[in-house]
Write an enzyme that holds these catalytic residues in place. Structure first.
Site, PDB file in Angstrom:
ATOM      1  CD  GLU A  92      -2.961  -1.095   2.110  1.00 60.14           C
ATOM      2  OE1 GLU A  92      -3.998  -1.743   2.311  1.00 60.14           O
ATOM      3  OE2 GLU A  92      -2.512  -0.683   3.412  1.00 60.14           O
ATOM      4  CB  CYS A 105       3.013   7.329   3.232  1.00 59.08           C
ATOM      5  SG  CYS A 105       3.533   6.186   4.443  1.00 59.08           S
ATOM      6  CB  CYS A 112       6.964  -4.944   8.987  1.00 62.14           C
ATOM      7  SG  CYS A 112       8.251  -4.188   9.776  1.00 62.14           S
ATOM      8  CB  CYS A 116       6.005  -2.352  16.307  1.00 63.25           C
ATOM      9  SG  CYS A 116       7.624  -1.886  15.821  1.00 63.25           S
ATOM     10  CB  CYS A 119       2.983  -1.337  13.691  1.00 69.75           C
ATOM     11  SG  CYS A 119       3.046  -1.077  12.082  1.00 69.75           S
ATOM     12  N   GLY A 161       6.737  -2.079   6.269  1.00 72.94           N
ATOM     13  CA  GLY A 161       8.240  -2.428   6.274  1.00 72.94           C
ATOM     14  C   GLY A 161       9.170  -1.173   6.931  1.00 72.94           C
ATOM     15  CD  GLU A 162      13.191  -0.386  10.124  1.00 76.53           C
ATOM     16  OE1 GLU A 162      13.923   0.724   9.992  1.00 76.53           O
ATOM     17  OE2 GLU A 162      12.277   0.001  11.239  1.00 76.53           O
ATOM     18  CB  SER A 193      10.091   5.796   9.467  1.00 69.90           C
ATOM     19  OG  SER A 193       9.827   5.503  10.712  1.00 69.90           O
ATOM     20  CB  SER A 215       9.714   4.673  15.711  1.00 68.04           C
ATOM     21  OG  SER A 215       9.197   4.998  14.232  1.00 68.04           O
ATOM     22  CG  LEU A 216      12.530   6.809  22.146  1.00 71.79           C
ATOM     23  CD1 LEU A 216      13.703   5.842  21.898  1.00 71.79           C
ATOM     24  CD2 LEU A 216      12.933   8.208  22.677  1.00 71.79           C
ATOM     25  CG  ASN A 217       7.034   4.756  19.230  1.00 69.79           C
ATOM     26  OD1 ASN A 217       7.087   5.676  18.860  1.00 69.79           O
ATOM     27  ND2 ASN A 217       7.254   3.936  18.239  1.00 69.79           N
ATOM     28  CG  ASN A 291      -3.598   7.067  13.763  1.00 65.22           C
ATOM     29  OD1 ASN A 291      -4.485   7.987  13.874  1.00 65.22           O
ATOM     30  ND2 ASN A 291      -2.545   7.099  13.330  1.00 65.22           N
ATOM     31  CB  CYS A 334       0.968   6.797  11.668  1.00 66.14           C
ATOM     32  SG  CYS A 334       2.560   6.099  12.475  1.00 66.14           S
TER      33      CYS A 334
END
Length: 347
Positions: A92, A105, A112, A116, A119, A161-162, A193, A215-217, A291, A334
């Protein structure tokens, strides 16, 4: 013999191809001009090339674009495209028009491997890496979908994906997108990212470091281990050390992304720990209210918790923005991308 994918080559790479073929190096610039400036992918229409070269390109090369298998448009104008690749795999990509600007994007992998917990893409597992050409072709398709009057101005490598797990292809795609001979999107309008692959961050060319969004989070290893398994390999301090020691150009800053999960990482104590962690990292902070989607148990943070978190950062002189969610009603925001089988878009 596998056909040569022209979208998979930057200018130096394509020049080497034409030299091997006994052609002049400038032919590479001509071909890239047709592909990226004029949007022409049919070799017979590349009229400033010799008939013999056009014939050889037809035999040995391809400039095929992925097929738009499905499309959804959000109430806010966001467009999500499900793209079918040459081998039938699907990814996508999301187009976000906003005040004369269009951000796209793009995906870098089918699925991936990062897993996470918040995600949706991570529930797929990793199917395969995308080639540089498949990453670039998403933008070519996106530009064609927007039309000549709506230029793609910004590209974020934040889809499925990463990106740094697919390191070489992402670096090459970045260079094609930013090249004067490619899509000519300035590096300051490209964002890559990462979930925090510290070893790959250390390998990034300096010109890409200012485009890096990390992306720390979480502000403790205990929480980050739970929501981002990559932390077990690269804990927070090792990740921050990689950022501090990399040769970030003097006027550039990293972007630290922080997804706020209700009741998990959105407390005032988390905000104060984040200030301390980032005190010696040249960065800005991008806060993202989670989200929700059906595959995850997490909840959106309360608006007052988000504002209180942001205020603590601002009071300590951090640049802290709150990302506006786009396309939530079509699962295009996201963390919500997941190319479903059977021809339907995620959701």
């Amino acid at each position: 013999m596998t056909a040569l994918d022209l979208f998979d080559h930057d200018l130096p790479g394509l020049e080497r191809v034409f030299e091997r073929w006994g052609e002049k190096r400038f032919r590479a610039r001509q071909v890239m001009n047709w592909l990226y400036k004029k949007g022409v992918t049919r070799f017979e229409e590349m009229t400033d090339l010799s008939a013999a070269l056009r014939e050889r390109l037809g035999r040995e090369a391809t400039a095929a674009l992925p097929r738009i298998a499905a499309e959804q448009t959000s109430r806010d104008g966001t467009v999500k495209l499900l793209l079918e690749l040459a081998d039938g795999e699907r990814v996508e990509t999301v187009l976000m028009p906003d005040d004369g600007r269009v951000t796209q994007c793009v995906s870098t992998q089918v699925g991936c491997a990062m897993g996470c917990a918040f995600c949706r893409t991570g529930t797929l597992g990793l199917r395969r890496h995308l080639t540089a050409g498949e990453i670039v072709a998403q933008v070519v398709v996106g530009q064609a979908r927007m039309g000549p009057d709506r230029r793609i101005t910004n590209v974020v490598f934040m889809g499925m994906g990463e990106p740094l797990h697919n390191f070489d292809n992402v670096v090459r795609a970045f260079r094609i997108l930013s090249s004067d001979h490619g899509l000519n999107i300035t590096r300051r309008r490209l964002t890559v990212s990462t979930a925090g692959l510290a070893d790959r961050i250390r390998r990034l060319p300096p010109e890409m470091l200012g485009s890096l969004a990390v992306s720390l989070n979480a502000t403790t290893d205990e929480v980050r281990d739970r929501i981002m398994p990559v932390n077990r390999r690269f804990p927070i301090q090792e990740l921050l050390e990689a950022l501090r020691e990399s040769p970030l150009p003097p006027r550039d800053r990293y972007t630290v992304e922080y997804v706020l999960l209700g009741g998990v990482n959105d407390s005032p104590d988390d905000a104060r720990r984040l200030v301390k962690l980032l005190s010696h990292v040249r960065c800005k902070v991008n806060l993202i209210a989670y989200n929700p989607h059906g595959d995850s148990p997490f909840e959106r943070p309360r608006p007052e918790a988000v504002e209180a978190f942001r205020k603590i950062l601002l009071d300590k002189n951090f640049t802290a923005t709150l990302r506006k969610s786009r396309g939530e009603d079509i699962l295009a925001a996201c963390g919500q991308l997941k190319a479903e089988e059977g021809g339907t878009l995620g959701g």
